[in-house]
Design a protein around this motif. Structure first.
Motif, PDB file in Angstrom:
ATOM      1  N   LEU A   1      -5.473  -2.251   6.299  1.00  0.00           N
ATOM      2  CA  LEU A   1      -4.622  -2.185   5.102  1.00  0.00           C
ATOM      3  C   LEU A   1      -5.282  -2.945   3.954  1.00  0.00           C
ATOM      4  N   VAL A   2      -5.547  -2.221   2.869  1.00  0.00           N
ATOM      5  CA  VAL A   2      -6.127  -2.842   1.675  1.00  0.00           C
ATOM      6  C   VAL A   2      -5.256  -2.496   0.479  1.00  0.00           C
ATOM      7  N   LEU A   3      -5.394  -3.265  -0.581  1.00  0.00           N
ATOM      8  CA  LEU A   3      -4.605  -3.084  -1.793  1.00  0.00           C
ATOM      9  C   LEU A   3      -5.539  -2.707  -2.937  1.00  0.00           C
ATOM     10  N   VAL A   4      -5.195  -1.610  -3.624  1.00  0.00           N
ATOM     11  CA  VAL A   4      -5.960  -1.159  -4.782  1.00  0.00           C
ATOM     12  C   VAL A   4      -5.072  -1.343  -5.999  1.00  0.00           C
ATOM     13  N   ILE A   5      -5.493  -2.223  -6.908  1.00  0.00           N
ATOM     14  CA  ILE A   5      -4.704  -2.529  -8.108  1.00  0.00           C
ATOM     15  C   ILE A   5      -5.263  -1.717  -9.274  1.00  0.00           C
ATOM     16  N   THR A   6      -4.403  -0.924  -9.889  1.00  0.00           N
ATOM     17  CA  THR A   6      -4.810  -0.088 -11.027  1.00  0.00           C
ATOM     18  C   THR A   6      -4.185  -0.553 -12.328  1.00  0.00           C
TER      19      THR A   6
ATOM     20  N   ALA B   1       4.482  13.019   0.673  1.00  0.00           N
ATOM     21  CA  ALA B   1       3.386  13.304   1.606  1.00  0.00           C
ATOM     22  C   ALA B   1       3.816  12.979   3.026  1.00  0.00           C
ATOM     23  N   PRO B   2       3.323  13.729   4.011  1.00  0.00           N
ATOM     24  CA  PRO B   2       3.689  13.437   5.409  1.00  0.00           C
ATOM     25  C   PRO B   2       3.130  12.082   5.855  1.00  0.00           C
ATOM     26  N   ILE B   3       3.850  11.444   6.771  1.00  0.00           N
ATOM     27  CA  ILE B   3       3.423  10.141   7.296  1.00  0.00           C
ATOM     28  C   ILE B   3       2.449  10.387   8.441  1.00  0.00           C
ATOM     29  N   ARG B   4       1.197   9.926   8.290  1.00  0.00           N
ATOM     30  CA  ARG B   4       0.151  10.129   9.305  1.00  0.00           C
ATOM     31  C   ARG B   4      -0.078   8.862  10.139  1.00  0.00           C
ATOM     32  N   MET B   5       0.346   7.734   9.640  1.00  0.00           N
ATOM     33  CA  MET B   5       0.166   6.479  10.368  1.00  0.00           C
ATOM     34  C   MET B   5       1.400   6.207  11.230  1.00  0.00           C
ATOM     35  N   ASP B   6       1.365   5.129  11.966  1.00  0.00           N
ATOM     36  CA  ASP B   6       2.516   4.752  12.786  1.00  0.00           C
ATOM     37  C   ASP B   6       3.741   4.541  11.891  1.00  0.00           C
ATOM     38  N   ARG B   7       4.867   5.149  12.295  1.00  0.00           N
ATOM     39  CA  ARG B   7       6.046   5.139  11.428  1.00  0.00           C
ATOM     40  C   ARG B   7       6.607   3.726  11.226  1.00  0.00           C
ATOM     41  N   LYS B   8       6.609   2.903  12.263  1.00  0.00           N
ATOM     42  CA  LYS B   8       7.123   1.536  12.120  1.00  0.00           C
ATOM     43  C   LYS B   8       6.215   0.717  11.209  1.00  0.00           C
ATOM     44  N   ALA B   9       4.909   0.900  11.360  1.00  0.00           N
ATOM     45  CA  ALA B   9       3.972   0.180  10.501  1.00  0.00           C
ATOM     46  C   ALA B   9       4.110   0.655   9.054  1.00  0.00           C
ATOM     47  N   HIS B  10       4.412   1.951   8.874  1.00  0.00           N
ATOM     48  CA  HIS B  10       4.596   2.490   7.526  1.00  0.00           C
ATOM     49  C   HIS B  10       5.825   1.867   6.863  1.00  0.00           C
ATOM     50  N   GLN B  11       6.905   1.718   7.621  1.00  0.00           N
ATOM     51  CA  GLN B  11       8.114   1.098   7.070  1.00  0.00           C
ATOM     52  C   GLN B  11       7.860  -0.350   6.680  1.00  0.00           C
ATOM     53  N   LYS B  12       7.143  -1.083   7.523  1.00  0.00           N
ATOM     54  CA  LYS B  12       6.824  -2.479   7.201  1.00  0.00           C
ATOM     55  C   LYS B  12       5.934  -2.551   5.963  1.00  0.00           C
ATOM     56  N   MET B  13       4.979  -1.626   5.876  1.00  0.00           N
ATOM     57  CA  MET B  13       4.050  -1.634   4.751  1.00  0.00           C
ATOM     58  C   MET B  13       4.788  -1.381   3.435  1.00  0.00           C
ATOM     59  N   THR B  14       5.640  -0.338   3.398  1.00  0.00           N
ATOM     60  CA  THR B  14       6.325   0.002   2.154  1.00  0.00           C
ATOM     61  C   THR B  14       7.367  -1.044   1.763  1.00  0.00           C
TER      62      THR B  14
ATOM     63  N   LEU C   1      -6.250   7.043   5.690  1.00  0.00           N
ATOM     64  CA  LEU C   1      -5.219   7.687   6.509  1.00  0.00           C
ATOM     65  C   LEU C   1      -3.920   7.868   5.736  1.00  0.00           C
ATOM     66  N   GLN C   2      -3.524   6.885   4.958  1.00  0.00           N
ATOM     67  CA  GLN C   2      -2.248   6.942   4.244  1.00  0.00           C
ATOM     68  C   GLN C   2      -2.354   6.179   2.933  1.00  0.00           C
ATOM     69  N   VAL C   3      -1.678   6.712   1.898  1.00  0.00           N
ATOM     70  CA  VAL C   3      -1.615   6.057   0.596  1.00  0.00           C
ATOM     71  C   VAL C   3      -0.155   5.957   0.193  1.00  0.00           C
ATOM     72  N   SER C   4       0.250   4.798  -0.302  1.00  0.00           N
ATOM     73  CA  SER C   4       1.633   4.607  -0.717  1.00  0.00           C
ATOM     74  C   SER C   4       1.669   3.627  -1.875  1.00  0.00           C
ATOM     75  N   GLN C   5       2.698   3.774  -2.719  1.00  0.00           N
ATOM     76  CA  GLN C   5       2.855   2.813  -3.809  1.00  0.00           C
ATOM     77  C   GLN C   5       3.182   1.449  -3.233  1.00  0.00           C
ATOM     78  N   ALA C   6       2.610   0.419  -3.822  1.00  0.00           N
ATOM     79  CA  ALA C   6       2.802  -0.936  -3.310  1.00  0.00           C
ATOM     80  C   ALA C   6       4.210  -1.434  -3.572  1.00  0.00           C
ATOM     81  N   HIS C   7       4.621  -2.408  -2.754  1.00  0.00           N
ATOM     82  CA  HIS C   7       5.893  -3.071  -2.954  1.00  0.00           C
ATOM     83  C   HIS C   7       5.793  -3.948  -4.202  1.00  0.00           C
ATOM     84  N   LEU C   8       6.959  -4.305  -4.763  1.00  0.00           N
ATOM     85  CA  LEU C   8       6.974  -5.119  -5.981  1.00  0.00           C
ATOM     86  C   LEU C   8       6.216  -6.429  -5.810  1.00  0.00           C
ATOM     87  N   LYS C   9       6.265  -7.021  -4.637  1.00  0.00           N
ATOM     88  CA  LYS C   9       5.579  -8.301  -4.419  1.00  0.00           C
ATOM     89  C   LYS C   9       4.061  -8.160  -4.452  1.00  0.00           C
TER      90      LYS C   9
END
Length: 202
Positions: A137-142, A86-99, A179-187
């Motif tokens: 930024l929120v976390l959705v646990i499935t 999916a295209p990155i719609r949020m700030d690219r630096k913030a997206h890298q930190k988030m992922t 705005l953006q959805v991404s798989q969470a980091h392992l932590k």
């Protein structure tokens, strides 16, 4: 100058010719016989191919010379693969930190163990309240889901909520605040959780 007409042979000359012709022998009898026959010449017959006996086909198998096709299985992409494309719609630096797991979620909800009918309204309520509160930024646990007892020919997906939540996040009413959805980091849960980055509250 007039052209002379050919003279017809006399009776004596014709008689002489017949006697001479009767005393001769043909050099090519086959040609003379074919010339006398008015039927068109027949094509030479080809010798019939020798018929193979059943024992000649003992080692033959249907398709033995065909090339074996490579087995190709088209699998549906996983939720993480679809979100990564999916295209990155949020700030690219913030997206890298988030992922990379370097941004801490401001709130979280755990849908693990809920049915689809239970999880959908809970997710809507949680995200709309988070958006109203100004969280980004929120976390959705499935949960990754358990492989159920597969009795049919069609394989069942592992983790129904894990596959369904990304669709809910892009549909109304959540699609207006997400705005953006991404798989969470392992932590933060890895394949069993999603980062959801919300739009700024109005």
């Amino acid at each position: 100058m007039t052209r002379r007409r050919p003279r017809k042979p006399s009776a004596e000359e014709r008689d002489l010719w017949l006697r001479v012709a009767a005393s001769t022998t043909a050099l090519h009898p086959a040609r003379s016989a074919a010339a006398d026959d008015n039927d068109p010449p027949k094509p030479p017959q080809q010798p019939a191919p020798p018929q193979k006996s059943r024992s000649d086909f003992a080692g033959f198998h249907i398709g033995q010379s065909a090339r074996a096709a490579a087995l190709r299985v088209d699998l549906a992409p996983s939720p993480a693969e679809r979100l990564a494309q999916a295209p990155i719609r949020m700030d690219r630096k913030a997206h890298q930190k988030m992922t990379r797991g370097k941004l801490d979620p401001e709130a979280r909800i755990d849908l693990h163990g809920m049915t689809l009918a239970e999880a959908h309204p809970e997710l809507i309520r949680f995200l709309l309240n988070a958006h109203t509160a100004g969280r980004r930024l929120v976390l959705v646990i499935t949960g990754k889901g358990k492989r159920g007892h597969d009795e049919g020919p069609i394989p069942q997906r592992q983790g129904v909520l894990r596959h369904q939540v990304p669709h809910w996040l892009h549909q109304p009413p959540l699609g207006q605040v997400v705005l953006q959805v991404s798989q969470a980091h392992l932590k933060h849960g890895g394949a069993g959780a999603y980062y959801v980055y919300l739009r700024r509250g109005g």
